[in-house]
Scaffold this motif. Structure first.
Motif, PDB file in Angstrom:
ATOM      1  N   ARG A 147      -2.553   8.255  -8.098  1.00 27.48           N
ATOM      2  CA  ARG A 147      -2.508   7.307  -6.516  1.00 27.48           C
ATOM      3  C   ARG A 147      -1.065   7.528  -6.109  1.00 27.48           C
ATOM      4  NH1 ARG A 147      -5.611   2.699  -5.780  1.00 27.48           N
ATOM      5  NH2 ARG A 147      -4.642   2.435  -4.180  1.00 27.48           N
ATOM      6  N   ARG A 153      -1.408  11.283  -1.526  1.00 27.83           N
ATOM      7  CA  ARG A 153      -0.929  10.412  -0.476  1.00 27.83           C
ATOM      8  C   ARG A 153      -1.408  11.028   0.739  1.00 27.83           C
ATOM      9  NH1 ARG A 153       1.240   5.501  -2.420  1.00 27.83           N
ATOM     10  NH2 ARG A 153       1.250   5.032  -0.198  1.00 27.83           N
ATOM     11  N   GLU A 156      -4.993  11.222   1.442  1.00 25.71           N
ATOM     12  CA  GLU A 156      -5.369   9.918   1.675  1.00 25.71           C
ATOM     13  C   GLU A 156      -5.224   9.482   3.162  1.00 25.71           C
ATOM     14  OE1 GLU A 156      -4.968   5.736  -0.909  1.00 25.71           O
ATOM     15  OE2 GLU A 156      -3.250   6.650  -0.182  1.00 25.71           O
ATOM     16  N   HIS A 160      -8.279   8.585   6.002  1.00 24.97           N
ATOM     17  CA  HIS A 160      -8.151   7.230   6.576  1.00 24.97           C
ATOM     18  C   HIS A 160      -8.139   7.578   8.134  1.00 24.97           C
ATOM     19  CE1 HIS A 160      -6.470   5.074   3.044  1.00 24.97           C
ATOM     20  NE2 HIS A 160      -7.686   5.349   2.784  1.00 24.97           N
ATOM     21  N   SER A 240      -9.919   4.218  -3.099  1.00 26.96           N
ATOM     22  CA  SER A 240      -8.845   4.354  -2.164  1.00 26.96           C
ATOM     23  C   SER A 240      -8.996   5.206  -0.810  1.00 26.96           C
ATOM     24  CB  SER A 240      -7.341   4.555  -2.888  1.00 26.96           C
ATOM     25  OG  SER A 240      -7.286   5.818  -3.168  1.00 26.96           O
ATOM     26  N   LEU A 241      -9.796   5.934  -0.980  1.00 29.96           N
ATOM     27  CA  LEU A 241     -10.108   7.060   0.042  1.00 29.96           C
ATOM     28  C   LEU A 241     -10.955   6.412   1.109  1.00 29.96           C
ATOM     29  CD1 LEU A 241     -10.363  10.394  -1.721  1.00 29.96           C
ATOM     30  CD2 LEU A 241      -8.602   9.829  -0.120  1.00 29.96           C
TER      31      LEU A 241
END
Length: 392
Positions: A147, A153, A156, A160, A240-241
């Motif tokens: 993460r 990051r 990600e 998003h 988280s994705l």
């Protein structure tokens, strides 16, 4: 089409610390990941950390690493409870098995905690840890180093910004770890007292009884070593994705009762999004492969992790889209910054600023809950096993 975001910098990742404060840290468990990653990177950050105390069940290993890292004999402990009575500000929990006993004791002692995954084996343990952390008001961060990887990051942020993702595909081809570990010269002494090892083994078996019930020894291994030892990283990254899975449609574990298992599962998310995840152990070819790919009708993003035992290897991100009728593919390597080092910096920031960890107790508890649902969706009936349910 969304603009490609700029690369994540260290200041954005962990925040700028206005006044560096050195943390006295105690390391509980001095095995493989401690020797390869955590101890060397703690030493590389002398402004942030002092390796103040060490604890391990192996007397020989404790003495060797104590000398290497300048920890005096008075601050080397065979019993982690002695370390918690020392003047450490925080602990790094790296011991084998469930980390709940060490984490609970550290929280009650008022020590901040960075704990390797898995946090624990059962949801009951996770709830007890959450209550202890709340009572003591310490910071607990779970060491999901992926993460904090600059490449992840970046990927990600691309995901998003994606419109209506339709499909996630996760593939992990896992070779024998020894092919990577051996290059680092990891030390093992084989001097843990037999009664100590037997107590640890008994405690683990009792937790596995609670977590998965009466399944074969091979399936118990899959739960604690494959699910909690490896797949937990991808489940955490997946969440988280694209957010939380809404259910598990299918799980298969094959070959039955094999020392070299494979797992395929299909997860349902809100709307029309689905995830297919295959983790497979392929021992002999030394080419670790791990990819999280997110697809929509107009965009594709692939995050490709290197072996966790290789230092400073970048995590490439491959993005595809159409522009003016042409297929455009971009391959980005954001940084050679090591994810394990980045997470240590993030932990330091949480301790000195009081900020909430990105990967906290609740985050880790959800991962365990999802993995238990995946495990419970496997029906070994017809493979020589017995149907079972997850117990938590």
């Amino acid at each position: 089409m969304a603009m490609v975001p700029p690369p994540i910098t260290l200041d954005v990742l962990v925040g700028a610390v206005s006044e560096t404060q050195r943390i006295r840290i105690g390391v509980i468990g001095c095995g493989t990941v401690a020797q390869i990653m955590h101890l060397p990177y703690l030493r590389s950050l002398p402004a942030q950390f002092e390796i103040f105390a060490l604890s391990d069940l192996s007397p020989g290993l404790l003495d060797l690493l104590g000398e290497r890292y300048g920890v005096p004999a008075t601050r080397r402990f065979l019993d982690y409870r002695g370390l918690l009575e020392s003047e450490v500000d925080a602990v790094l929990v790296l011991s084998a098995g469930s980390h709940a006993p060490q984490v609970l004791a550290a929280a009650e002692a008022g020590k901040h905690i960075l704990v390797e995954k898995p946090l624990c084996f059962t949801l009951r343990e996770a709830d007890e840890i959450a209550a202890a952390v709340s009572r003591s008001q310490v910071r607990l961060m779970v060491a999901y180093m992926k993460r904090f990887d600059p490449g992840f990051r970046h990927g990600e942020r691309l995901v998003h910004a994606m419109r209506e993702p339709r499909y996630v595909q996760i593939n992990t081809l896992h070779p024998s770890e020894d092919q990577y570990i051996d290059i680092h010269g990891v030390h093992r002494f084989g001097d843990i007292p037999r009664d100590v090892a037997q107590r640890a083994e008994k405690a683990q078996e009792e937790l596995l009884d609670e977590a998965v019930g009466a399944v074969s020894s091979a399936l118990r291994f899959v739960y604690h070593d494959v699910f909690l030892g490896s797949m937990v990283h991808d489940i955490n990254a997946l969440r988280s994705l694209v957010g939380e899975p809404a259910g598990v449609l299918f799980t298969d574990i094959w070959p039955p009762d094999s020392k070299f298992p494979s797992v395929t599962t299909v997860l349902r998310h809100a709307g029309n999004l689905r995830t297919t995840y295959t983790w497979t152990y392929l021992a002999e070819v030394r080419d670790y492969f791990e990819e999280l790919a997110v697809f929509s009708s107009s965009e594709r993003v692939r995050v490709q992790f290197p072996s966790p035992f290789l230092k400073h290897w970048p995590t490439p991100v491959v993005a595809q889209r159409m522009e003016h009728g042409a297929l455009v593919e971009e391959r980005v390597e954001v940084s050679h910054a090591e994810a394990f080092r980045e997470e240590l910096l993030a932990f330091h920031e949480c301790v000195v600023s009081g900020s909430q960890p990105l990967t906290d107790t609740a985050d880790a508890r959800t991962d365990i809950a999802v993995l238990q649902q995946i495990f419970a969706a496997f029906d070994p009936a017809g493979l020589g096993g017995e149907a079972k349910t997850s117990r938590g």
